[in-house]
Enzyme design. Structure first.
Site, mmCIF file in Angstrom:
data_model
loop_
_atom_site.group_PDB
_atom_site.id
_atom_site.type_symbol
_atom_site.label_atom_id
_atom_site.label_comp_id
_atom_site.label_asym_id
_atom_site.label_seq_id
_atom_site.Cartn_x
_atom_site.Cartn_y
_atom_site.Cartn_z
ATOM 1 N N CYS A 34 0.861 -1.173 0.000
ATOM 2 C CA CYS A 34 0.000 0.000 0.000
ATOM 3 C C CYS A 34 0.904 1.231 0.000
ATOM 4 O O CYS A 34 1.799 1.357 0.847
ATOM 5 C CB CYS A 34 -0.894 0.000 1.237
ATOM 6 N N ASP A 41 -0.459 -5.641 0.356
ATOM 7 C CA ASP A 41 -1.755 -5.888 -0.269
ATOM 8 C C ASP A 41 -1.639 -7.210 -1.017
ATOM 9 O O ASP A 41 -0.630 -7.465 -1.686
ATOM 10 C CB ASP A 41 -2.116 -4.777 -1.259
ATOM 11 N N LEU A 58 5.756 -18.698 -18.891
ATOM 12 C CA LEU A 58 5.217 -18.692 -17.527
ATOM 13 C C LEU A 58 6.235 -18.366 -16.435
ATOM 14 O O LEU A 58 5.912 -17.640 -15.497
ATOM 15 C CB LEU A 58 4.536 -20.024 -17.225
ATOM 16 N N HIS A 75 -4.030 0.026 -6.199
ATOM 17 C CA HIS A 75 -4.555 -1.125 -6.935
ATOM 18 C C HIS A 75 -4.802 -0.796 -8.403
ATOM 19 O O HIS A 75 -4.464 -1.576 -9.300
ATOM 20 C CB HIS A 75 -5.864 -1.614 -6.301
ATOM 21 N N GLU A 76 -5.387 0.361 -8.650
ATOM 22 C CA GLU A 76 -5.703 0.772 -10.022
ATOM 23 C C GLU A 76 -4.434 0.965 -10.847
ATOM 24 O O GLU A 76 -4.357 0.584 -12.014
ATOM 25 C CB GLU A 76 -6.516 2.077 -10.011
#
Length: 150
Positions: A34, A41, A58, A75-76
């Site tokens: 955060c 987070d 991968l 987050h965005e």
């Protein structure tokens, strides 16, 4: 020598570039920090894409995801940045990244970011009914589904 996080994504040639096929990945161990509190987070990432000429390798994706572990980001911001990097590496026909963040302060956050190549149209949806569930146990006389009456 231990494996380290990496910010580079490796790709390989699409084995069937003439066909639209959906590649789906679930990445349950995403972490970042955060930017306000420095607290971790946690999120599960869902990546859906239709490759054009390149597919994601991968292990490099795992190391790339791991590189966010010590980065502070909203987050965005982190979801859109990852989508931009994934699109830049693969130039897919279609890509959608869904980030489902775990609860923080009583709030769950889900971010969905998408990309579609200009001019690309998905094929018509084909409805395929689900098959009835089957038991892995042979039951020729229907004994397993028969109610017992005493």
């Amino acid at each position: 020598m231990p494996t380290l996080p990496a910010s580079t994504l490796e790709v390989f040639d699409n084995p069937n570039p003439a066909r639209d096929f959906l590649i789906q990945m679930q990445i349950p161990e995403f972490t970042c920090l955060c930017p306000k509190t420095g607290q971790p987070d946690f999120a599960t990432l869902f990546l859906d894409y239709i490759a054009d000429r390149k597919c994601l390798e991968l292990k490099s994706l795992k190391l790339y995801i791991w590189s966010y572990r010590d980065q502070g980001a909203f987050h965005e911001t982190v979801t859109n940045r990852m989508l931009d990097d994934l699109v830049a590496a693969t130039a897919p026909r279609f890509m959608r990244l869904t980030a489902r963040f775990f609860v923080r302060g009583g709030i769950f956050t889900t971010i969905v970011a998408g990309h579609r190549n200009p001019g690309w149209q998905p094929a018509d949806t084909v409805f395929v009914p689900a098959l009835a569930p089957q038991s892995s146990v042979s039951d020729p006389f229907g004994e397993l589904n028969r109610a017992t009456v005493e």
